[in-house]
Design an enzyme around this catalytic site. Structure first.
Site, PDB file in Angstrom:
ATOM      1  N   ASP A  93       0.509   5.032  -0.123  1.00  0.00           N
ATOM      2  CA  ASP A  93       0.339   4.384   1.186  1.00  0.00           C
ATOM      3  C   ASP A  93      -0.666   5.133   2.047  1.00  0.00           C
ATOM      4  OD1 ASP A  93       2.262   2.200   0.919  1.00  0.00           O
ATOM      5  OD2 ASP A  93       3.692   3.826   0.697  1.00  0.00           O
ATOM      6  N   GLU A 112      10.008   6.885  -8.090  1.00  0.00           N
ATOM      7  CA  GLU A 112       8.604   7.292  -8.260  1.00  0.00           C
ATOM      8  C   GLU A 112       8.491   8.819  -8.298  1.00  0.00           C
ATOM      9  OE1 GLU A 112       6.306   3.531  -6.158  1.00  0.00           O
ATOM     10  OE2 GLU A 112       6.894   5.225  -4.926  1.00  0.00           O
TER      11      GLU A 112
HETATM   12  C1  5RP Z   1       6.059   1.938  -3.529  1.00  0.00           C
HETATM   13  C2  5RP Z   1       4.888   2.785  -3.270  1.00  0.00           C
HETATM   14  C3  5RP Z   1       3.529   2.195  -3.516  1.00  0.00           C
HETATM   15  O1  5RP Z   1       2.866   2.965  -4.456  1.00  0.00           O
HETATM   16  C4  5RP Z   1       2.779   2.181  -2.231  1.00  0.00           C
HETATM   17  O2  5RP Z   1       3.551   1.495  -1.284  1.00  0.00           O
HETATM   18  C5  5RP Z   1       1.407   1.513  -2.392  1.00  0.00           C
HETATM   19  O3  5RP Z   1       1.577   0.148  -2.557  1.00  0.00           O
HETATM   20  P1  5RP Z   1       0.352  -0.844  -2.719  1.00  0.00           P
HETATM   21  O4  5RP Z   1      -0.333  -0.481  -3.997  1.00  0.00           O
HETATM   22  O5  5RP Z   1       1.008  -2.204  -2.779  1.00  0.00           O
HETATM   23  O6  5RP Z   1      -0.532  -0.688  -1.532  1.00  0.00           O
HETATM   24  O7  5RP Z   1       4.959   3.930  -2.893  1.00  0.00           O
HETATM   25  O8  5RP Z   1       7.258   2.610  -3.217  1.00  0.00           O
END
Ligand code: 5RP
Length: 239
Positions: A93, A112
């Site tokens: 993010d 994760e």
């Molecule tokens: C999920 C995460 C994702 O890796 C993060 O939110 C990025 O998401 P996106 O690729 O849809 O922007 O940490 O828990």
């Protein structure tokens, strides 16, 4: 400052970094499959390689990533059969100039982090909108136990500028591990590792979305092209 991008441009960047990561996979690797829309592009590109002969197995970080694996003909495994992983590929993010990250926008931060910790190498994918000087514009997701969550929420409320239990359609979101997520605004985070430790000291906090010192390889976008960075000294974006 985050780069402005239309959602089409951002999606195109996600596709570029996802495709580049898929090219880095060698046959017979055991891989951690992250969660999110960037990882979706990786899974699609990986699926194409599998259909032309690449052999891999993945451990998924969420039900969403299990679906991605299924849709793209990617064989899955688990920690009973594969105790450690060659690498994991996941999104972010926010990524700071120090190579710290906020993750958990998709609510999968606990699995994760477990998968990342079990991986020999970790590749993170970030389109240019994710690159920041310091972490903290994106609210920090914190996974908390449902039992006694009221106390943890008030504790977090005293530490953060703002925090809120994550809800969808009015109901509290429950993670794949059966916990709640609290999204916290701390402002600019100067010392992510010490904030992480401080939060983890609170009984009831299961995990935070602060991923410090975990990037072995960052695939991101520079001047509209995918680039691979392996150290914060290569960070090129403005604070
Ligand atoms: C999920 C995460 C994702 O890796 C993060 O939110 C990025 O998401 P996106 O690729 O849809 O922007 O940490 O828990």
């Amino acid at each position: 400052m985050k780069k402005r991008r239309t959602s089409d441009q951002q999606e195109a960047e996600k596709a570029l970094v996802g495709a580049m990561a898929a090219e880095m996979i060698d046959t017979d690797m055991a891989i951690g499959l992250g969660t999110g829309s960037t990882v979706r592009h990786f899974a699609q590109a990986l699926g194409q390689r599998i259909r032309t002969g690449l052999r891999v197995r993945v451990i998924c970080t969420s039900r969403q990533s299990e679906m991605l694996a299924k849709q793209n003909d990617i064989p899955t495994t688990d920690f009973d059969r594969v105790p450690s992983l060659d690498l994991c590929v996941d999104g972010a993010d926010e990524v700071s100039l120090d190579f710290d990250m906020i993750k958990g926008g998709g609510g999968a931060l606990l699995y994760e982090k477990i998968v990342a910790a079990a991986s020999s190498r970790r590749i993170y994918l970030a389109d240019s909108t994710k690159l920041v000087g310091k972490l903290g514009q994106f609210p920090l997701p914190v996974e908390i136990c449902r039992f006694g969550h009221q106390n943890v929420l008030s504790h977090l409320g005293r530490l953060a500028r703002q925090c809120a239990l994550r809800r969808r359609d009015g109901d509290a979101v429950i993670t794949d591990a059966g916990n709640y997520i609290v999204d916290c605004q701390f402002g600019e985070i100067d010392q992510p590792a010490s904030l992480h430790r401080r939060l983890c000291d609170i009984p009831g906090i299961v995990e935070t979305g602060l991923f410090c010192d975990m990037i072995d390889m960052l695939i991101t976008i520079k001047e509209d092209r995918p680039v691979v960075l392996t150290s914060p000294s290569e960070a090129f974006w403005a604070p």
